[in-house]
Design an enzyme around this catalytic site. Structure first.
Site, PDB file in Angstrom:
ATOM      1  N   TYR A 142     -22.985 -63.149  48.791  1.00  0.00           N
ATOM      2  CA  TYR A 142     -24.374 -63.019  49.244  1.00  0.00           C
ATOM      3  C   TYR A 142     -24.568 -61.785  50.116  1.00  0.00           C
ATOM      4  CZ  TYR A 142     -26.323 -67.578  47.878  1.00  0.00           C
ATOM      5  OH  TYR A 142     -26.824 -68.652  47.194  1.00  0.00           O
ATOM      6  N   LYS A 189     -11.678 -70.855  43.580  1.00  0.00           N
ATOM      7  CA  LYS A 189     -11.311 -70.408  42.234  1.00  0.00           C
ATOM      8  C   LYS A 189     -10.062 -69.547  42.402  1.00  0.00           C
ATOM      9  CE  LYS A 189     -12.223 -70.047  37.805  1.00  0.00           C
ATOM     10  NZ  LYS A 189     -12.172 -71.182  36.868  1.00  0.00           N
TER      11      LYS A 189
HETATM   12  C1  IPM Z   1     -30.289 -72.509  49.721  1.00  0.00           C
HETATM   13  C2  IPM Z   1     -31.137 -71.584  48.905  1.00  0.00           C
HETATM   14  C3  IPM Z   1     -30.901 -70.167  49.373  1.00  0.00           C
HETATM   15  C4  IPM Z   1     -29.457 -69.848  49.118  1.00  0.00           C
HETATM   16  C5  IPM Z   1     -31.816 -69.120  48.736  1.00  0.00           C
HETATM   17  C6  IPM Z   1     -33.273 -69.459  48.927  1.00  0.00           C
HETATM   18  C7  IPM Z   1     -31.517 -67.729  49.238  1.00  0.00           C
HETATM   19  O1  IPM Z   1     -30.891 -71.739  47.550  1.00  0.00           O
HETATM   20  O2  IPM Z   1     -30.480 -72.569  50.952  1.00  0.00           O
HETATM   21  O3  IPM Z   1     -29.431 -73.178  49.150  1.00  0.00           O
HETATM   22  O4  IPM Z   1     -29.086 -69.467  48.010  1.00  0.00           O
HETATM   23  O5  IPM Z   1     -28.671 -69.967  50.063  1.00  0.00           O
END
Ligand code: IPM
Ligand code: MN
Length: 372
Positions: A142, A189
């Site tokens: 992320y 994984k």
């Molecule tokens: C969550 C959501 C978020 C994530 C998105 C909205 C960025 O799906 O809180 O699980 O992927 O973390």
């Protein structure tokens, strides 16, 4: 106790469900003599519309200053369907997690006895499920470097983890397991990914100082299967950011509705509480969204500050609402109750639990006080 709570109710159904969580917290404050102060701030698509920024500085400052954040939901289809959008509501959430240092996301999943038949999964598979996912929240793919070549034909997202990032969440997960069924499953994984091999090494090492906790390992593909084949085998699942995102949505089907799943995101200095569901824009303003996930997130907030009895009062009130079928239509298509009414019932139950003996279905009037 005095608590200052920043409220970022966000987009879609966020404001409606968050209002029920606030109502519930106010009932708790009354009964147990606490002072909870709430202050609203902008986040998500609504913040982009008003300020051009999904997380305005003012909002971030408030969250940093206050004791906790109560978060609703963010997201709007006008951004989802536009891959070239330069600003997105989700960026606000990710920046908030990072800026507040919320490295651990805790997502409990439970098969409520009264709702087992609501789940598309068979009763004998899910009965007895009570697990919690510890998802790393500020690292991994992320937040790694993102690249797109000039032609826009090749893209990459870097997945990176440091020992330190793994250690700090691993300790929290082991401690949680110690207070539960004493089992921790690391989902990774490691047969393919270098980052996963680092997770295994670090977690195995830390496990040596938690000898009372049984540690096992599952590859994420197998975990995805096990989670619906035999979810009651799990106690605490520890995993990295994206795997945790995916398996927690999968786990939500166990409870019968994603509208029931609460979460806490914690760091060394800050904490945020939010339902795991999204902004569900189709339901916005219709008084049909399930407020329970938001209300249970408020219970997690109380627990975070050591107010366990108060948190239990909320959990009990929620159990009662499910038992008495005072639920939204996602749980009972024939239900006459909406978001507000479910919130009213839960808040009233907390305020007058001792009168609960007088509750019965006929006496609960739509839109009115649920207390006779
Ligand atoms: C969550 C959501 C978020 C994530 C998105 C909205 C960025 O799906 O809180 O699980 O992927 O973390
Ligand atoms: Mn998600």
């Amino acid at each position: 106790m005095k608590l200052n709570i920043a409220v970022l109710s966000g987009d879609g159904i966020g404001p409606e469900v968050t209002a029920q969580a606030i109502k519930t917290l106010n009932a708790v404050a009354d009964v147990y003599n606490h002072t909870f102060t709430f202050k609203e701030a902008l986040a998500g698509a609504i913040a982009i519309d008003k300020t051009g920024d999904p997380l305005p500085q003012e909002t971030l400052d408030l969250c940093l200053e206050y004791d906790a954040v109560l978060f609703g939901a963010i997201g709007d289809p006008k951004y989802d369907n536009d891959p070239s959008a330069k600003v997105r509501p989700e960026q606000g959430l990710l920046k908030l997690r990072k800026s507040l240092g919320l490295f651990t996301n805790i997502r409990p999943i439970k098969a409520y006895p009264t709702l087992i038949d609501k789940s598309p999964l068979k009763r004998d598979r899910i009965e007895g499920t009570d697990l919690t996912i510890y998802r790393e929240l500020t690292g991994g793919i992320y937040f790694g470097e993102k690249k797109l070549n000039e032609q826009g034909t090749i893209a990459s997202d870097l997945c990176e983890y440091s020992e330190k990032e793994i250690e700090r969440i691993a300790h929290l997960a082991f401690k949680a397991a110690r207070n539960r069924k004493k089992k921790l499953t690391l989902v990774d994984k490691a047969n393919v990914l270098e980052t996963s091999r680092l997770w295994r090494k670090v977690v195995t090492n830390i496990g040596k100082s938690y000898e009372d906790v049984e540690l096992d390992y599952l590859f994420v593909d197998n975990a995805a299967m096990q989670l619906i084949l035999n979810p009651s085998q799990f106690d605490v699942i520890l995993t990295e950011n994206m795997f945790g995102d995916i398996i927690s949505d999968e786990g939500s089907v166990i409870g019968g509705s994603i509208g029931l799943l609460a979460s806490a995101s914690v760091g060394d200095e800050n904490a945020m509480f939010e339902p795991i569901h999204g902004s569900f824009p189709q339901a916005k303003g219709k008084n049909i969204a399930n407020p329970v996930a938001s209300i249970l997130s408020a219970a997690m907030l109380l627990e975070h500050f050591g107010l366990n009895e108060e948190a239990q009062a909320i959990n009990k009130a929620v159990d009662k609402s499910l038992e008495m079928k005072i639920v939204t239509t996602d749980l009972n298509p024939d239900s006459q109750y909406g978001t507000e009414q479910v919130g009213d019932f839960i808040a009233d139950y907390i305020a007058h639990a001792e009168d609960s003996i007088n509750y019965n279905q006929e006496n609960i009037n739509y839109g009115q006080s649920t207390i006779i």
